[in-house]
Design a protein around this motif. Structure first.
Motif, mmCIF file in Angstrom:
data_model
loop_
_atom_site.group_PDB
_atom_site.id
_atom_site.type_symbol
_atom_site.label_atom_id
_atom_site.label_comp_id
_atom_site.label_asym_id
_atom_site.label_seq_id
_atom_site.Cartn_x
_atom_site.Cartn_y
_atom_site.Cartn_z
ATOM 1 N N LYS A 49 -5.382 7.065 3.169
ATOM 2 C CA LYS A 49 -6.170 8.027 3.970
ATOM 3 C C LYS A 49 -5.657 9.453 3.827
ATOM 4 C CE LYS A 49 -7.858 4.582 7.096
ATOM 5 N NZ LYS A 49 -7.465 3.653 8.083
ATOM 6 N N GLU A 98 -10.899 8.417 -10.453
ATOM 7 C CA GLU A 98 -11.137 7.560 -9.282
ATOM 8 C C GLU A 98 -10.181 6.371 -9.246
ATOM 9 O OE1 GLU A 98 -15.918 8.550 -8.918
ATOM 10 O OE2 GLU A 98 -15.210 6.840 -10.093
ATOM 11 N N ARG A 149 -5.166 14.476 -2.267
ATOM 12 C CA ARG A 149 -5.492 13.467 -3.287
ATOM 13 C C ARG A 149 -5.702 14.123 -4.644
ATOM 14 N NH1 ARG A 149 -9.528 11.277 0.311
ATOM 15 N NH2 ARG A 149 -11.139 11.886 -1.170
ATOM 16 N N ARG A 166 0.825 -1.209 0.000
ATOM 17 C CA ARG A 166 0.000 0.000 0.000
ATOM 18 C C ARG A 166 0.862 1.264 0.000
ATOM 19 N NH1 ARG A 166 -4.417 0.493 4.709
ATOM 20 N NH2 ARG A 166 -4.994 -1.510 3.791
ATOM 21 N N ARG A 194 -1.777 5.300 -11.806
ATOM 22 C CA ARG A 194 -2.244 4.708 -10.548
ATOM 23 C C ARG A 194 -1.070 4.132 -9.755
ATOM 24 N NH1 ARG A 194 -6.330 -0.260 -10.876
ATOM 25 N NH2 ARG A 194 -4.410 -1.259 -11.605
ATOM 26 N N LEU A 235 -6.726 6.790 -1.415
ATOM 27 C CA LEU A 235 -7.816 6.573 -0.452
ATOM 28 C C LEU A 235 -7.362 5.576 0.608
ATOM 29 C CD1 LEU A 235 -10.978 6.223 -2.742
ATOM 30 C CD2 LEU A 235 -10.604 7.983 -1.031
ATOM 31 N N LEU A 236 -6.638 4.548 0.158
ATOM 32 C CA LEU A 236 -6.144 3.542 1.114
ATOM 33 C C LEU A 236 -5.135 4.155 2.079
ATOM 34 C CD1 LEU A 236 -5.673 0.404 -1.169
ATOM 35 C CD2 LEU A 236 -7.619 0.998 0.255
ATOM 36 N N GLU A 287 -7.010 7.709 -8.007
ATOM 37 C CA GLU A 287 -7.178 8.163 -6.618
ATOM 38 C C GLU A 287 -7.194 6.991 -5.629
ATOM 39 O OE1 GLU A 287 -11.087 9.548 -5.813
ATOM 40 O OE2 GLU A 287 -10.436 11.023 -4.333
ATOM 41 N N PHE A 288 -7.560 5.813 -6.126
ATOM 42 C CA PHE A 288 -7.798 4.669 -5.242
ATOM 43 C C PHE A 288 -6.661 4.395 -4.246
ATOM 44 C CE2 PHE A 288 -7.974 0.239 -4.055
ATOM 45 C CZ PHE A 288 -9.289 0.078 -3.701
ATOM 46 N N PRO A 289 -5.389 4.303 -4.701
ATOM 47 C CA PRO A 289 -4.321 4.010 -3.722
ATOM 48 C C PRO A 289 -4.188 5.104 -2.653
ATOM 49 C CG PRO A 289 -3.534 3.777 -5.977
ATOM 50 C CD PRO A 289 -4.868 4.415 -6.067
#
Lengths: 390, 232
Positions: B117, B107, B123, B87, B159, B114-115, B110-112
């Protein structure tokens, strides 16, 4: 939070598959509310009507009296205590004398229960004031069910035969002074009502009664020797347990719907996990733990129920509100059904019912979503990334 | 561990059960990678490239031997600890892009984050930077199904790079792309490697990729058959 965000995105992205499950679940949600609301409405109306027409705020029964056994009537009468007599005029107590008799409408013999009641009573809805008219024959009132069964109409005269306290048969002419319409079959079917004083004279039971109806305003009834007090709960227990039985019976309908909704969610979940292995592997490669991925899929499945509740609220609230105003027209009348039942039943929805139904839908959907999702934790991520079926 | 070494593999063996026997995919592999390398494991199909990459990516464990990745021994890590390292410190690029189909380009990238936080502002900035690196700022709201293969792979690169990882693992990143798109994304990755000092490790048998590699490790039947560094 991430699981919820992702679940919402995935759900909305899944399009028709999501909405099919959500629609079935929303129908289930509203159906449960409707069935329970209907039964609750019926329950409330039935209890209200029974209090208004028959049981008042409770009853003192002669200790021998058993309404389900007519043979007890012979022995279940005694002097009405002065306590009840004194208060009767104030409208707090209403003595009723009950005995068996026979009538001969159109020459046919018919066994009935005759009941004596004070024509001036105001505790019950029975139109007993009709008994006060000036008649040559003995005035009686009957319900519509009794009128239909005996083909008697207002003003009709027929013969009444009874046995007095000594067992001696006697007979007289009675006239139907009025016909009342009620939702409570237990004051109607096979019964005639007359003045209690007249009846006491007929059966030679002067100043005697079988039961005493009390006013709902009497909150703390005294124990009276020879009389057993029955509160409203015990007097309503039969209808409460009958409606409870009907509730259980009706539950099968929505259990079938719920099963269909849950099956749709389960199927969607299994299909999702089968088809989205590459996605599952990608989540793991990007740094999610398998537990988190199981969480995403479980939340995703559970979100079906949240969407179902929202969708159900959208179309269900107006429907339920409309039905609670217009009610359901019942195809059977109370006397045909044998239970207190109004011609229209107005569903009643309590906040408790709504919350319990909501929780039932959410919890069952979550469980059904979790079960197939557990499979994810056993997947090999390197094979999942390549979309290899496991 | 040497500070400049981010991967140190010694005596690595990987076997898979096959019927009653074991199939050995990797035999006694000894390799080290330093920070900022642009290198690749090359060889024919079945030579063990992907298996090696999976072990380095902490998606799989060695049967024996050691694999020290970013200062952690793969044998000692729990599944959760491995996930945390991926991560924070690793990016993955796959042959089939593996973009999340219901998410937009933004999105997906952005996903990694979000993990991790990260805040929304952080972001947004990081995603827009990554989109600029790969030249896809005009595709922010597109879904993967609306993109060409080359564009999808560039989203996958963005990503992988958006969190500025220490290590990017790319498994056959050009296998589904034509020559023009392949060169395009390889130039992008090379540029990011030089600018951000991110270590890139490829598994490939594509000549187009191989010509960009500064270090080429050849695997043959699960053993290291060559390890050549060129100055580019």
């Amino acid at each position: 939070m991430i699981a919820i965000k992702l679940a919402i995105r995935n759900l909305l992205g899944a399009g028709l598959r999501t909405w099919l499950s959500v629609i079935v679940l929303s129908i289930t949600f509203i159906l449960i509310l409707l069935i329970h609301g209907f039964l609750e409405g019926w329950n409330r109306q039935a209890m209200h009507d029974m209090k208004e027409w028959e049981i008042g705020g409770g009853q003192y029964w002669h200790t021998e009296y058993d309404p389900h056994d007519p043979f007890t009537l012979e022995d279940s009468h005694r002097d009405i205590p002065s306590l009840f007599m004194g208060q009767a005029n104030k409208g707090n107590y209403c003595p009723v004398l009950i005995s068996q008799a026979t009538i001969y409408p159109q020459g046919r013999m018919r066994s009935i229960i005759m009941k004596g009641i004070d024509p001036d009573q105001e505790l019950l809805e029975l139109p007993t004031s009709l008994l006060k008219g000036d008649f040559e024959e003995i005035p009686v009132i009957i319900g519509t069910a009794m009128a239909r069964a005996t083909k008697l109409a207002k003003g009709d005269i027929t013969t009444l035969r009874w046995r007095d306290v000594n067992g001696t048969f006697d007979a007289a002419e009675i006239v139907v002074a009025g016909i009342f319409k009620t939702n409570v079959p237990t004051v109607d079917a096979s019964q005639i009502w007359m003045s209690i004083v007249t009846m006491q004279e007929l059966v030679s039971m002067n100043n005697e009664g079988t039961l005493i109806v009390i006013s709902p305003e009497i909150t703390n009834p005294h124990p009276v020797p020879g009389w057993e007090f029955k509160d409203t709960d015990s007097l309503l227990s039969a209808i409460i347990s009958t409606i409870k039985t009907k509730t259980i019976g009706s539950s099968f309908i929505y259990i079938v719907f719920l099963a269909l909704g849950l099956l749709a969610v389960f199927d969607t979940q299994v299909l999702s996990i089968f088809r989205r292995q590459k996605e599952i592997g990608t989540y793991v490669a990007l740094g999610m733990t398998r537990k988190q991925v199981v969480g995403i899929f479980t939340v995703e499945g559970a979100m079906h129920s949240i969407l179902a509740v929202l969708l159900g609220a959208l179309w269900g609230i107006p429907l339920l509100a409309w039905l609670s105003k217009t009610g359901f027209g019942m195809p059977l009348s109370a006397d045909e059904f044998g239970l207190a039942m109004a011609e229209r039943i107005y569903p009643a929805y309590g906040i408790g019912l709504i919350m319990i139904t909501l929780l039932l839908i959410v919890i069952t959907t979550t469980i059904v979503s979790y079960l197939p999702s557990r499979r994810i934790s056993k997947m090999n991520p390197t094979e999942a990334i390549r979309g290899k079926i496991q | 561990m040497d500070n400049s070494k981010i991967i140190n593999i010694s005596g690595l063996v990987k076997q898979f059960p096959m019927g009653n026997n074991n199939f050995t995919a990797l035999h006694n592999i000894n390799l080290a990678f330093i920070k900022g390398e642009f290198c690749g494991v090359v060889g024919p199909s079945g030579s063990g490239k992907t298996t090696l990459l999976n072990i380095i990516g902490l998606l799989d464990n060695p049967t024996s031997g050691n694999a020290d990745v970013l200062g952690h021994n793969a044998n000692d890590l729990s599944v959760k600890e491995a996930a945390m390292i991926r991560r924070k410190h690793m990016g993955f690029i796959f042959q089939t892009f593996n973009l999340l189909p219901v998410y937009t380009v933004f999105e997906n990238i952005e996903f990694p984050l979000l993990l991790l936080k990260m805040s929304k502002n952080e972001r947004d900035k990081a995603v827009m930077d990554a989109l600029e690196w790969v030249g896809l700022t005009d595709k922010v709201k597109s879904k993967p199904a609306q993109l060409s293969g080359g564009e999808c792979q560039r989203v996958a690169i963005a990503r992988a790079m958006v969190k500025r990882p220490d290590l990017v693992l790319a498994d056959e990143p050009t296998a589904n792309l034509d020559a023009e798109h392949s060169h395009n994304i390889l130039q992008t990755m090379e540029k990011l490697n030089r600018e951000l000092q991110t270590t890139f490790l490829f598994a490939t048998h594509d000549e187009k990729v191989i010509q960009y590699l500064r270090r080429k490790i050849t695997l043959d039947d699960g053993t290291v058959a060559g390890d050549i560094t060129t100055s580019k």
